[in-house]
Design a protein around this motif. Structure first.
Motif, PDB file in Angstrom:
ATOM      1  N   ARG A 544       0.841  -1.207   0.000  1.00  0.00           N
ATOM      2  CA  ARG A 544       0.000   0.000   0.000  1.00  0.00           C
ATOM      3  C   ARG A 544       0.873   1.253   0.000  1.00  0.00           C
ATOM      4  O   ARG A 544       0.537   2.260  -0.590  1.00  0.00           O
ATOM      5  N   LYS A 545       1.999   1.162   0.686  1.00  0.00           N
ATOM      6  CA  LYS A 545       2.836   2.347   0.850  1.00  0.00           C
ATOM      7  C   LYS A 545       3.581   2.694  -0.433  1.00  0.00           C
ATOM      8  O   LYS A 545       3.570   3.834  -0.876  1.00  0.00           O
ATOM      9  N   THR A 546       4.247   1.701  -1.037  1.00  0.00           N
ATOM     10  CA  THR A 546       5.088   2.005  -2.190  1.00  0.00           C
ATOM     11  C   THR A 546       4.366   1.753  -3.501  1.00  0.00           C
ATOM     12  O   THR A 546       4.811   2.207  -4.553  1.00  0.00           O
ATOM     13  N   GLY A 547       3.273   0.996  -3.472  1.00  0.00           N
ATOM     14  CA  GLY A 547       2.574   0.657  -4.705  1.00  0.00           C
ATOM     15  C   GLY A 547       3.281  -0.433  -5.492  1.00  0.00           C
ATOM     16  O   GLY A 547       2.821  -0.852  -6.556  1.00  0.00           O
ATOM     17  N   GLU A 548       4.407  -0.927  -4.988  1.00  0.00           N
ATOM     18  CA  GLU A 548       5.153  -1.966  -5.700  1.00  0.00           C
ATOM     19  C   GLU A 548       4.404  -3.290  -5.655  1.00  0.00           C
ATOM     20  O   GLU A 548       3.822  -3.644  -4.632  1.00  0.00           O
ATOM     21  N   THR A 549       4.454  -3.997  -6.788  1.00  0.00           N
ATOM     22  CA  THR A 549       3.781  -5.287  -6.823  1.00  0.00           C
ATOM     23  C   THR A 549       4.802  -6.388  -7.092  1.00  0.00           C
ATOM     24  O   THR A 549       5.885  -6.137  -7.631  1.00  0.00           O
ATOM     25  N   GLN A 550       4.433  -7.578  -6.687  1.00  0.00           N
ATOM     26  CA  GLN A 550       5.317  -8.716  -6.865  1.00  0.00           C
ATOM     27  C   GLN A 550       4.416  -9.925  -7.095  1.00  0.00           C
ATOM     28  O   GLN A 550       3.412 -10.097  -6.399  1.00  0.00           O
ATOM     29  N   VAL A 551       4.758 -10.734  -8.096  1.00  0.00           N
ATOM     30  CA  VAL A 551       3.964 -11.940  -8.340  1.00  0.00           C
ATOM     31  C   VAL A 551       4.582 -13.094  -7.566  1.00  0.00           C
ATOM     32  O   VAL A 551       5.789 -13.314  -7.619  1.00  0.00           O
ATOM     33  N   LEU A 552       3.757 -13.796  -6.802  1.00  0.00           N
ATOM     34  CA  LEU A 552       4.278 -14.852  -5.937  1.00  0.00           C
ATOM     35  C   LEU A 552       3.602 -16.183  -6.245  1.00  0.00           C
ATOM     36  O   LEU A 552       2.400 -16.224  -6.547  1.00  0.00           O
ATOM     37  N   ALA A 553       4.386 -17.258  -6.153  1.00  0.00           N
ATOM     38  CA  ALA A 553       3.804 -18.596  -6.272  1.00  0.00           C
ATOM     39  C   ALA A 553       2.972 -18.872  -5.025  1.00  0.00           C
ATOM     40  O   ALA A 553       3.226 -18.311  -3.961  1.00  0.00           O
ATOM     41  N   LEU A 554       1.973 -19.705  -5.170  1.00  0.00           N
ATOM     42  CA  LEU A 554       1.074 -19.965  -4.042  1.00  0.00           C
ATOM     43  C   LEU A 554       1.811 -20.491  -2.811  1.00  0.00           C
ATOM     44  O   LEU A 554       1.499 -20.125  -1.693  1.00  0.00           O
ATOM     45  N   ASP A 555       2.823 -21.326  -3.048  1.00  0.00           N
ATOM     46  CA  ASP A 555       3.472 -21.942  -1.887  1.00  0.00           C
ATOM     47  C   ASP A 555       4.497 -21.025  -1.205  1.00  0.00           C
ATOM     48  O   ASP A 555       5.048 -21.383  -0.180  1.00  0.00           O
ATOM     49  N   GLU A 556       4.755 -19.849  -1.794  1.00  0.00           N
ATOM     50  CA  GLU A 556       5.714 -18.953  -1.119  1.00  0.00           C
ATOM     51  C   GLU A 556       5.039 -17.708  -0.537  1.00  0.00           C
ATOM     52  O   GLU A 556       5.619 -17.005   0.291  1.00  0.00           O
ATOM     53  N   ALA A 557       3.798 -17.454  -0.969  1.00  0.00           N
ATOM     54  CA  ALA A 557       3.154 -16.183  -0.618  1.00  0.00           C
ATOM     55  C   ALA A 557       3.082 -15.954   0.899  1.00  0.00           C
ATOM     56  O   ALA A 557       3.421 -14.873   1.398  1.00  0.00           O
ATOM     57  N   VAL A 558       2.678 -16.965   1.630  1.00  0.00           N
ATOM     58  CA  VAL A 558       2.507 -16.818   3.081  1.00  0.00           C
ATOM     59  C   VAL A 558       3.834 -16.488   3.757  1.00  0.00           C
ATOM     60  O   VAL A 558       3.924 -15.559   4.563  1.00  0.00           O
ATOM     61  N   ASP A 559       4.880 -17.223   3.379  1.00  0.00           N
ATOM     62  CA  ASP A 559       6.179 -16.990   4.020  1.00  0.00           C
ATOM     63  C   ASP A 559       6.732 -15.611   3.697  1.00  0.00           C
ATOM     64  O   ASP A 559       7.285 -14.939   4.566  1.00  0.00           O
ATOM     65  N   VAL A 560       6.582 -15.205   2.440  1.00  0.00           N
ATOM     66  CA  VAL A 560       7.101 -13.886   2.050  1.00  0.00           C
ATOM     67  C   VAL A 560       6.410 -12.795   2.872  1.00  0.00           C
ATOM     68  O   VAL A 560       7.057 -11.918   3.454  1.00  0.00           O
TER      69      VAL A 560
END
Ligand code: ATP
Ligand code: MG
Length: 570
Positions: A544-560
């Motif tokens: 929300r702060k920087t507006g930066e987006t990142q595409v994540l695999a389902l199995d890594e999203a939670v940890d990231v």
């Protein structure tokens, strides 16, 4: 939390009565609803935000060794009679009677009640130091409640009170709280400064205000670029540079005609001098009596400094009509020479040589005016408003002006309340002595508003992670599609299992309005099960702060996400 089940009434429209952005966004985001002037209900997400602040405050108070208690909100008038505040405290104190016709009030602060506890429970020096605090609703019948949570009549405060056997101990308790306050506001993720609130006090600083920097702040602060110095402009001390002794010969005073030249700039240009060569004379009413305040022509009078210099309780500027009525003198041509009024001169004025001043005669000024020779002010002192051209009084660095919101105030009380209320303990030498006290407030609900004033954009709130009611929002953009739902649920559960505060937007709404709500609510991270999920089986994370987006695999999203949030909280 599931959005579909939550009372979270967001709106697009800005309520017309909300003047400041925090009030607007708290209303639009469904955080608060107004009951009546200065009183609000916290809806679920509003209460979550409030509790985030309260929990940081609680943890740091406990860490500092303070003990939490909870005192009644209704207080007996007798105690306030004892402290002498029943009559002194103004109409902000809401007084009322019970069925037995006894006086009561709603607590605006708790010195009386806590001093009563101390005198009953603390008998020996061995029980000190002790610090008792509470987080509680206060009531102050503010004359102008406004700006939503910023200045309510009912608001949540953390108030703490320390009891020590002597002044040294009280200073240590004070310092302990000052450091706890630094930790609290740092942990909140806010940009703030501690300012000396009473720099003129005997023996140093016995009061600090903690200010969150935000454009809408009601106080103006002066801040050093190079060191930690910060002060309220009302109190910021001005250091004069080393005096340069002028070798210009003192001229005789001469009256010159300056028709229509009422403003400093005009007079200066007309007489071919600098505004800094003109003595500006302003009239004020101090506790009902007129006084003249003198500053250099390029300076402004700081009326709180004037008030303090005079030891007055009230200082008001006089307008042209009032000046005429009070003194029969013409505005625009006022000056200190021959003036039969109390005059207060800024320290800088006393260094002026061959200055220009009004002649107290319409259309006339004097040149060659020399302070000390041609007039003697009744009081000389630091009278003017500090500017960014001044230097830091601590390190000589450059200064900036910033607006601030007072979120905390710490105070050394001494024996004011313990003496008035005969609250004493037995010291090691067997003597009965009054407690030496300190009191320490934080406007918990005001911190929520201040955080928003400092952190927002045109789309909504941008909560610092530690204060965010939800740290992550999972957007399910296919609420009717089973694969979307399973994935969104799995992410929601996975994030919650990591101890995160998560909102699952499972509503059957257009994506656009889901994005808008996520932005409005200021949730730091958004995880979208949408287009990238359809195409690549992946999710998109956005800050929300920087507006930066990142595409994540389902199995890594939670940890990231868990990693990012843990980092922001540490
Ligand atoms: P102010 O100068 O803003 O009126 P104060 O000096 O009267 O505040 P304190 O008595 O020092 O306030 O109270 C401690 C803290 O409580 C303040 O630092 C502020 O953060 C908060 N506070 C005071 N009054 C209000 C209010 N009406 N609404 C919300 N918070 C308040
Ligand atoms: Mg205060």
């Amino acid at each position: 939390m599931r959005y579909s089940q939550m009372l979270l009434p967001t709106t697009k429209e800005t309520p017309s009565e909300a003047e400041v952005v925090s009030h607007q966004l708290l209303m639009r985001g469904g955080f608060i609803r107004k009951l009546t002037s200065g009183m609000y209900t916290y809806l679920p997400i509003g209460l979550m935000a409030l509790q985030k602040v309260a929990e940081i405050v609680r943890q740091e108070m406990n860490r500092a060794g303070a003990q939490e208690i909870l005192m009644p909100m209704v207080q007996p008038g007798d105690l306030w009679e004892e402290s002498g505040r029943w009559k002194k405290y103004g109409p902000e104190l809401l007084r009322f009677r019970d069925r037995h016709d006894r006086d009561y009030c709603l607590g605006p602060t708790h010195e009386e009640v806590v001093t009563d506890i101390a005198r009953r429970e603390l008998q020996s020096y061995r029980q000190m130091p002790i610090n008792l605090y509470q987080i509680q609703t206060k009531f102050r019948d503010e004359i102008r409640p406004r700006f939503g949570l910023m200045r309510g009549r009912e608001f949540v405060m953390k108030d703490a009170y320390s009891f020590d056997v002597d002044d040294e101990g009280a200073s240590r308790s004070y310092e302990n709280m000052r450091q706890a306050y630094y930790r609290i506001f740092e942990r909140c993720g806010l940009e703030f400064r501690a300012v000396e609130a009473d720099s003129g006090a005997i023996g140093g600083s016995f009061s600090h205000e903690f200010m969150v920097l935000a454009e809408t702040g009601e106080d103006t602060l002066v801040i050093c670029d190079s060191c930690s110095y910060a002060a309220n402009v009302e109190k910021a001390a001005i250091v004069l540079p080393e005096a340069v002794v002028s070798d210009a010969p003192l001229q005789d005073m001469v009256k010159v005609e300056t028709p229509g030249m009422k403003k400093v700039d005009k007079v200066a240009a007309f007489l071919k001098v600098q505004p800094a060569d003109v003595i500006k004379t302003m009239f004020y009413l101090a506790d009902g009596a007129p006084v003249a305040a003198l500053v250099r022509g390029d300076r402004e009078v700081q009326s709180v400094k004037l008030k303090n210099l005079l030891g007055a309780t009230d200082v008001e500027p006089l307008d042209e009509d009032q000046i005429w009525q009070q003194t029969r003198l013409p505005v625009g041509y006022l000056g200190p020479v021959g003036l039969e009024l109390k005059t207060v001169a800024d320290q800088e004025v006393m260094r002026m040589v061959n200055a220009v001043a009004g002649a107290n005669e319409k259309g006339c000024h004097l040149t060659g005016v020399n302070p000390g020779r041609d007039f003697q002010p009744s009081v000389v002192g630091d009278l003017r408003q500090i500017t960014t051209a001044d230097r830091c009084p601590l390190c000589g660095g450059g200064l900036r002006l910033k607006e601030g919101i007072e979120v905390g105030h710490i105070f050394k009380l001494g024996t004011k309340y313990s003496e008035a209320m005969e609250a004493a303990f037995q010291d090691s030498d067997g003597q009965a002595k009054p407690f030496v006290m300190g009191c320490y407030g934080i406007g918990v609900s005001r911190v929520v508003a201040a955080a928003i004033e400092q952190n927002h954009d045109d789309k909504g709130i941008i909560f610092p992670v530690p204060l965010a009611p939800f740290q992550v929002i999972v957007l399910n953009l296919g609420p009717k599609d089973e694969a979307y739902c399973t994935t969104a649920e799995a992410l929601y559960n996975g994030l919650r299992a990591q101890g995160l505060d998560v909102l699952l937007d499972d509503r059957d709404e257009r994506p656009g309005s889901k994005f808008n709500d996520a932005d409005l609510l200021g949730i730091p991270y958004r995880l979208t099960v949408g287009k990238t999920f359809e195409k690549e089986g992946k999710v998109e994370m956005r800050s929300r702060k920087t507006g930066e987006t990142q595409v994540l695999a389902l199995d890594e999203a939670v940890d990231v996400l868990a990693g990012l949030i843990r980092q922001a909280l540490s």
